[in-house]
Design an enzyme around this catalytic site. Structure first.
Site, PDB file in Angstrom:
ATOM      1  N   ARG A  89      44.448 107.914  57.332  1.00 24.53           N
ATOM      2  CA  ARG A  89      43.288 107.030  57.210  1.00 24.53           C
ATOM      3  C   ARG A  89      43.802 105.639  56.842  1.00 24.53           C
ATOM      4  O   ARG A  89      44.882 105.511  56.266  1.00 24.53           O
ATOM      5  CB  ARG A  89      42.341 107.474  56.084  1.00 24.53           C
ATOM      6  CG  ARG A  89      41.635 108.805  56.283  1.00 24.53           C
ATOM      7  CD  ARG A  89      40.565 108.722  57.369  1.00 24.53           C
ATOM      8  NE  ARG A  89      39.772 109.932  57.473  1.00 24.53           N
ATOM      9  CZ  ARG A  89      40.146 111.049  58.112  1.00 24.53           C
ATOM     10  NH1 ARG A  89      41.311 111.125  58.714  1.00 24.53           N
ATOM     11  NH2 ARG A  89      39.338 112.095  58.144  1.00 24.53           N
ATOM     12  N   LYS A  95      47.057 106.080  67.073  1.00 26.58           N
ATOM     13  CA  LYS A  95      45.631 106.448  66.955  1.00 26.58           C
ATOM     14  C   LYS A  95      44.774 105.189  67.053  1.00 26.58           C
ATOM     15  O   LYS A  95      44.955 104.260  66.268  1.00 26.58           O
ATOM     16  CB  LYS A  95      45.422 107.142  65.601  1.00 26.58           C
ATOM     17  CG  LYS A  95      43.978 107.483  65.296  1.00 26.58           C
ATOM     18  CD  LYS A  95      43.881 108.677  64.348  1.00 26.58           C
ATOM     19  CE  LYS A  95      43.710 108.286  62.904  1.00 26.58           C
ATOM     20  NZ  LYS A  95      43.578 109.470  62.030  1.00 26.58           N
ATOM     21  N   LYS A 128      39.292 106.040  51.588  1.00 29.20           N
ATOM     22  CA  LYS A 128      40.091 105.193  50.694  1.00 29.20           C
ATOM     23  C   LYS A 128      39.491 105.103  49.295  1.00 29.20           C
ATOM     24  O   LYS A 128      40.178 104.830  48.326  1.00 29.20           O
ATOM     25  CB  LYS A 128      40.254 103.790  51.301  1.00 29.20           C
ATOM     26  CG  LYS A 128      38.940 103.036  51.449  1.00 29.20           C
ATOM     27  CD  LYS A 128      39.108 101.680  52.139  1.00 29.20           C
ATOM     28  CE  LYS A 128      39.116 101.756  53.627  1.00 29.20           C
ATOM     29  NZ  LYS A 128      37.918 102.368  54.254  1.00 29.20           N
TER      30      LYS A 128
END
Ligand SMILES: Cc1cc2nc3c(=O)[nH]c(=O)nc-3n(C[C@H](O)[C@H](O)[C@H](O)COP(=O)(O)OP(=O)(O)OC[C@H]3O[C@@H](n4cnc5c(N)ncnc54)[C@H](O)[C@@H]3O)c2cc1C
Ligand SMILES: O=C(O)[C@@H]1CCCC=N1
Length: 388
Positions: free
Chosen positions: A52, A270, A350
C-alpha cells in the site's frame, strides 16, 4: 448453543482496522476477542495484498497532520515485532499545474512543512526517467512517502495482539448482534458477550449495522488491482529508487490513477484506478466491469512508455466508500458502547495504527486524541432517522 465467557471488548473484523483496534485494546489491558468470518489470512476484503502507499500528500490538513503520528506508530510496530513494514520511496504527485486538485495538495504539504521537492518540467526526466509528464502538468515529490508491506503488517499486528493475550477466532461469521449493557454477538454455534463492541467489518458494515438499527451511505466498489510488465526489467523498480506515484487529474478519466514501484511480482508494476464498479461484498467475483482497465491502458501508453499496456496480472480488492471519502469513526448514536470504524474509502491502510488507537479511545470513553468531527455519523443526518 454454547455460551462462552465474557470479554471487555469484542472487535468484529480482522482487517487492518480491526486488528490494530484489538491490539490497542489489549495494550490497555482489555480482555479482547477479535472475530473474523474467514479463515486467516484471506483475500476477500480490503486489507490483503503485499503493498500500500503511505504518504502525507493529502488535500485536507487533518489527514496530513494525522499522518505525522501514523509514521511514528508504524515505526513502533516495526520495532516491537522486529520486522520491516515501511520502505521510503517518495511519492511523485502529478496533475495540471493550475488545477485545484494539484494546488491543494501542494499547499497542504507546504503549510504543514512536509519535506518535498518540486520538479520543474525541464528537469523532470532527469529525476524520473521512463515517465512522460503531461503538457501543463506540475510535478512534486512527497519525500516522506513510500510503500507499506501490507500482508506483513497485518501478520505483525495480529501477532503482537496475541502476544498481549488477545484472542482471535477466525472462520466465525457474526450472524446477529443484540445491544445492551452487555452486547451479545451471535456466530454460528456460539454466543459471545462483552461490555463493548467495535465494528470494523469493512465492506460488510451495513449488513452488521442492520442488526443494530443503523445504515450508513456506504458504497462497495470492486477494484481491479492491475500489474503491468516492465519492457526493460527493473526500469520502475523499488531498488532503482523509483517512487510511488499519484496522478490527480488526467484526460483519460475523472478519478486519480496511482502506482507503486515494481516489488512484489518481479518485473511488474502495480497501477490502479481510484474507483470501480459497485458490488455486494459476497458477489465481488461476479462483477466483471473492466472499463477502468481501458482508462489505465490509455494513460500508461501515453505516460509510462516503459510498461506493456496490457495488464499481466489482475487481482481483486474492495473499497467501502462514503459520499465525501472521509472515514466513519464514531459511537453508535443510541448504543454508546458500540463503536463503528468504517468507510475507509480506499485510503485507510496507512492510518491503521492511528485508527486502532482512536477506536480504542472511543470504546473506552476517553477523549479522542484528534478532532473527530470530519468522521462523525451525524454528517449523514438523512441516513439516521428512518432506521432508528
Ligand atoms: C486496491 C486497493 C488499493 C488500496 N491502496 C491503498 C493505499 O495505497 N494506501 C492506503 O492507505 N490505503 C489503501 N487502500 C485502502 C485500505 O486497504 C483499506 O482502507 C483498508 O484495508 C480497510 O480495512 P478494513 O479493516 O476497514 O476492511 P477489511 O480489510 O475488509 O476488514 C474487514 C473484515 O471484517 C470481516 N467481517 C465482515 N463481516 C463479518 C462478519 N459478519 N463476521 C466476522 N467478520 C466479518 C471481513 O471478513 C474482513 O476481514 C487500498 C484498498 C484497495 C482495495
Ligand atoms: O491511499 C493511497 O495512497 C492510495 C493512492 C491514492 C488513492 C487511494 N489510495
Amino acid at each position: 448453543m454454547s455460551t462462552e465467557g465474557d470479554y471487555d471488548c469484542i472487535v468484529i473484523g480482522a482487517g487492518v482496522q480491526g486488528s490494530f483496534t484489538a491490539y490497542q485494546l489489549a495494550k490497555k489491558k482489555q480482555r479482547t476477542l477479535l472475530l473474523e468470518q474467514f479463515v486467516l489470512p484471506h483475500t476477500r476484503g480490503s486489507s490483503h495484498g503485499q503493498t500500500r502507499i503511505i504518504r502525507k500528500a493529502y488535500d485536507q490538513d487533518y489527514y496530513t497532520v494525522m499522518m505525522e503520528e501514523c509514521y511514528r506508530l508504524w515505526a513502533q510496530l516495526e520495532e516491537e515485532a522486529s520486522v520491516k513494514l515501511v520502505r521510503q520511496t517518495g511519492l511523485l504527485v502529478m496533475g495540471p499545474e493550475n488545477s485545484l486538485q494539484y494546488q491543494v495538495v501542494k499547499n497542504t504539504l507546504q503549510k504543514n512543512r512536509v519535506p518535498m521537492v518540486i520538479l520543474p518540467p525541464e528537469e523532470f526526466s532527469k529525476h524520473i526517467p521512463n515517465v512522460n509528464l503531461s503538457e501543463g502538468d506540475g510535478a512534486l515529490v512527497d519525500t516522506t512517502a513510500g510503500v507499506l508491506f501490507a500482508d506483513r503488517a497485518l501478520r505483525a499486528v495480529q501477532g503482537q495482539f496475541l502476544k498481549l493475550g488477545g484472542i482471535i477466532k477466525d472462520g466465525q461469521k457474526v450472524s446477529d448482534i443484540k445491544p445492551g449493557a452487555l452486547v451479545t454477538v451471535m456466530v454460528s454455534g456460539g454466543v459471545y458477550r462483552a461490555k463493548n463492541l467495535v465494528l470494523t467489518a469493512g465492506s460488510w458494515t451495513n449488513g452488521m449495522l442492520s442488526y443494530i438499527g443503523l445504515q450508513l451511505p456506504l458504497k462497495v466498489l470492486k477494484i481491479n488491482v492491475c500489474y503491468w510488465k516492465e519492457k526493460v526489467p527493473g526500469s520502475y523498480n523499488v531498488q532503482q529508487r523509483f517512487p510511488a506515484f499519484l496522478q490527480v487529474e488526467c484526460p483519460e478519466g475523472k478519478h486519480h490513477i496511482y502506482g507503486l514501484p515494481s516489488n512484489e511480482y518481479p518485473g511488474l508494476m502495480k497501477v490502479c484506478y481510484h474507483t470501480g464498479s459497485e458490488t455486494h461484498p459476497d458477489m465481488r467475483d461476479r462483477q466483471s466491469d473492466r472499463s477502468d482497465i481501458d482508462i489505465l491502458k490509455r494513460y500508461l501508453t501515453r505516460c509510462f512508455p516503459g510498461l506493456d499496456p496490457e495488464p499481466a496480472v489482475v487481482e481483486s480488492c474492495m473499497y467501502t466508500v462514503t459520499p465525501d471519502e472521509d472515514f466513519v469513526l464514531d459511537c453508535h448514536p443510541i448504543h454508546n458502547n458500540i463503536v463503528i470504524g468504517a468507510g475507509f474509502s480506499g485510503h485507510g491502510f496507512k492510518f491503521g495504527p492511528l485508527i486502532g488507537k482512536l477506536l480504542c479511545e472511543l470504546s473506552l470513553g476517553e477523549v479522542p486524541s484528534y478532532d473527530l468531527s470530519p468522521f462523525r455519523i451525524r454528517r449523514f443526518p438523512e441516513h439516521l432517522k428512518p432506521s432508528l
